[in-house]
Motif scaffolding. Structure first.
Motif, PDB file in Angstrom:
ATOM      1  N   ILE A  28       0.726  -1.284   0.543  1.00 17.30           N
ATOM      2  CA  ILE A  28       0.146  -0.201   0.157  1.00 17.30           C
ATOM      3  C   ILE A  28       1.005   1.208   0.012  1.00 17.30           C
ATOM      4  CG2 ILE A  28      -1.952   1.742   1.184  1.00 17.30           C
ATOM      5  CD1 ILE A  28      -2.792  -1.224   2.612  1.00 17.30           C
ATOM      6  N   ASN A  29       1.609   0.831   0.886  1.00 19.47           N
ATOM      7  CA  ASN A  29       2.401   2.382   1.503  1.00 19.47           C
ATOM      8  C   ASN A  29       3.468   2.551  -0.220  1.00 19.47           C
ATOM      9  OD1 ASN A  29       1.677   2.260   3.772  1.00 19.47           O
ATOM     10  ND2 ASN A  29       1.043   4.190   3.464  1.00 19.47           N
ATOM     11  N   PHE A  79      11.611   4.862  -5.663  1.00 19.19           N
ATOM     12  CA  PHE A  79      10.548   4.782  -5.009  1.00 19.19           C
ATOM     13  C   PHE A  79       9.869   3.114  -5.203  1.00 19.19           C
ATOM     14  CE2 PHE A  79      10.892   9.610  -4.460  1.00 19.19           C
ATOM     15  CZ  PHE A  79      10.697   9.580  -3.429  1.00 19.19           C
ATOM     16  N   VAL A  80       8.993   2.870  -5.152  1.00 19.48           N
ATOM     17  CA  VAL A  80       8.689   1.385  -4.456  1.00 19.48           C
ATOM     18  C   VAL A  80       7.757   0.790  -3.972  1.00 19.48           C
ATOM     19  CG1 VAL A  80      11.375   0.143  -5.454  1.00 19.48           C
ATOM     20  CG2 VAL A  80       9.926   0.113  -3.179  1.00 19.48           C
ATOM     21  N   ARG A  81       6.861   0.153  -4.662  1.00 18.33           N
ATOM     22  CA  ARG A  81       6.218  -0.626  -3.831  1.00 18.33           C
ATOM     23  C   ARG A  81       5.563  -1.889  -4.205  1.00 18.33           C
ATOM     24  NH1 ARG A  81       0.330   2.764  -5.108  1.00 18.33           N
ATOM     25  NH2 ARG A  81       0.806   4.961  -3.660  1.00 18.33           N
ATOM     26  N   ASP A 111       3.386   9.588  -1.528  1.00 12.23           N
ATOM     27  CA  ASP A 111       3.119   9.901  -0.551  1.00 12.23           C
ATOM     28  C   ASP A 111       1.882   9.737  -0.166  1.00 12.23           C
ATOM     29  OD1 ASP A 111       2.090  12.151  -1.389  1.00 12.23           O
ATOM     30  OD2 ASP A 111       3.717  13.631  -0.784  1.00 12.23           O
ATOM     31  N   ASP A 112       1.289   9.364  -0.991  1.00 13.06           N
ATOM     32  CA  ASP A 112      -0.932   9.475  -0.701  1.00 13.06           C
ATOM     33  C   ASP A 112      -0.908   7.506  -1.157  1.00 13.06           C
ATOM     34  OD1 ASP A 112      -3.368   9.655  -0.896  1.00 13.06           O
ATOM     35  OD2 ASP A 112      -3.471  11.432  -2.685  1.00 13.06           O
ATOM     36  N   SER A 155       9.067   6.028   2.966  1.00  8.00           N
ATOM     37  CA  SER A 155       9.008   7.015   2.338  1.00  8.00           C
ATOM     38  C   SER A 155       7.996   8.186   3.122  1.00  8.00           C
ATOM     39  CB  SER A 155       7.496   7.069   1.180  1.00  8.00           C
ATOM     40  OG  SER A 155       7.241   7.183   1.608  1.00  8.00           O
ATOM     41  N   ASP A 156       8.071   9.732   1.962  1.00  8.70           N
ATOM     42  CA  ASP A 156       7.189  10.754   3.127  1.00  8.70           C
ATOM     43  C   ASP A 156       5.806  10.318   3.323  1.00  8.70           C
ATOM     44  OD1 ASP A 156      10.084  11.963   3.641  1.00  8.70           O
ATOM     45  OD2 ASP A 156       9.950  12.830   1.600  1.00  8.70           O
ATOM     46  N   ASP A 157       5.561   9.353   3.229  1.00  8.53           N
ATOM     47  CA  ASP A 157       4.057   8.953   2.964  1.00  8.53           C
ATOM     48  C   ASP A 157       3.588   9.206   4.606  1.00  8.53           C
ATOM     49  OD1 ASP A 157       1.887   8.007   3.909  1.00  8.53           O
ATOM     50  OD2 ASP A 157       1.623   6.725   2.097  1.00  8.53           O
TER      51      ASP A 157
END
Length: 353
Positions: A196-197, A210-212, A266-267, A314-316
């Motif tokens: 998710i994040n 950046f990864v998910r 970040d969302d 991340s900055d989430d």
């Protein structure tokens, strides 16, 4: 969506996403929103059940291993991606703070993992079967809790407060639509579980991406008829998992998805486009299960900010305080008796029925 359907869906989120706020937490402004306030809100929604997690209260411990295939080392220097098996303790759960709730509810199916690397580092993950989350910030989650809190007079959310919240939060309505129409796996074993994040992978040269990620099952997908959920046996998901593990190991492939410029990092309410590059970096193999009273997972906080070298948050804003709420929940239940779960009989005896 009619008001009745909307309230029904909101109720499902109360049991799932609401309880899954063990997966959110508010810590951006401690003077206004801290882990105790969020944990209190979870207890208010589903009642206080001493000895159990305040979210995803109904669960089952699992054990196994993760083995990288070496490909992940091109993205991250984390030792977990070396082609050597890493021991895993995990937990399957359903959404909600009620430990004896039936499995036949339209709520999150979740998989949490704790990997212990040879150098002593740990990587913990908390994943759901939904690729998006209902809210983007801790503040929005608390507002959601307040808007959907059951009215003491009726035992149901106030429809006006619900409507006002949804009008201010179209991202939550988008999640409701996803939950209503997306196919739901008929088993824990054939579901896909999402980070998710967003996280950062750091390679040996210091380059960041950046990864998910997702864990995709080898077990063929089969959807359940959502209209029949209420007719299912109370523990059908967990009984099915126990029966499958008594016969053979279960496996999932860890798939890393790479962000491209402009993708939201970040969302958690916004999915990435389906054409993003993905890489298979290894296989999770689960071999046995145990009830939480005797299993190894009961006192693990599956805090997804516990990360090995080569992986960073991340900055989430949802990630910033997850550890605080996990710690608060653990501290509360640690001083409480370990009550028998709904699955509180020997797994071998149950799966042999």
């Amino acid at each position: 969506m009619s008001l009745v359907l909307r309230l029904s869906a909101i109720g499902a989120i109360l049991l799932g996403a609401g309880a899954a706020f063990t997966y959110v937490a508010g810590w951006l402004a401690p003077q206004r929103l801290g882990p105790d306030r969020i944990t209190d809100a979870l207890e208010k929604h589903d009642g206080l059940h001493p000895g159990f997690r305040r979210a995803h209260a109904k669960g089952l411990c699992v054990e196994g291993s993760f083995q990288g295939n070496g490909t992940g080392l091109t993205l991250s220097r984390a030792a977990v991606f070396e082609p050597e098996p890493i021991p895993v303790i995990g937990r399957f759960s359903t959404g909600g703070g009620q430990p004896y709730a039936p499995d036949g509810r339209l709520v999150f199916h979740a998989l949490a993992l704790s990997l212990v690397l040879p150098n002593g580092e740990q990587w913990r993950m908390a994943m759901d079967n939904a690729p998006i989350f209902p809210v983007a910030t801790p503040q929005a989650f608390l507002a959601f809790q307040l808007a959907t809190a059951p009215d003491p007079r009726t035992g149901k959310p106030d429809p006006n407060r619900v409507a006002e919240f949804l009008a201010r939060h179209p991202e939550t309505q988008a999640f409701l639509d996803w939950q209503r129409y997306a196919p739901l796996a008929a088993s824990f074993a054939n579901g896909t579980y999402y980070s998710i994040n967003t996280f950062r992978f750091v390679d040996a040269m210091g380059e960041q991406r950046f990864v998910r990620w997702s864990f995709v099952p080898e077990t063929p997908f089969e959807a359940i008829d959502k209209a029949t959920l209420a007719e299912r046996p109370a523990n059908f998901l967990f009984d099915d998992l126990l029966a499958r593990l008594s016969e053979a190991p279960l496996r999932w492939h860890m798939i890393i998805t790479l962000a491209e410029s402009g993708d939201p990092v970040d969302d958690a309410t916004r999915a990435w486009p389906a054409d993003r590059s993905s890489i298979d970096v290894g296989t999770l193999t689960l071999t046995r299960a145990a009830i939480e009273e005797t299993g190894a997972c009961r006192n693990i906080t599956f805090d997804p900010t516990i990360l090995p070298s080569g992986v960073a948050p991340s900055d989430d804003p949802l990630l910033a305080a997850r550890s605080a709420v996990y710690a608060t929940s653990l501290a509360r239940r640690d001083g409480e008796p370990a009550e028998p779960s709904a699955l509180g009989r020997d797994p071998a005896a149950r799966s042999a029925r």
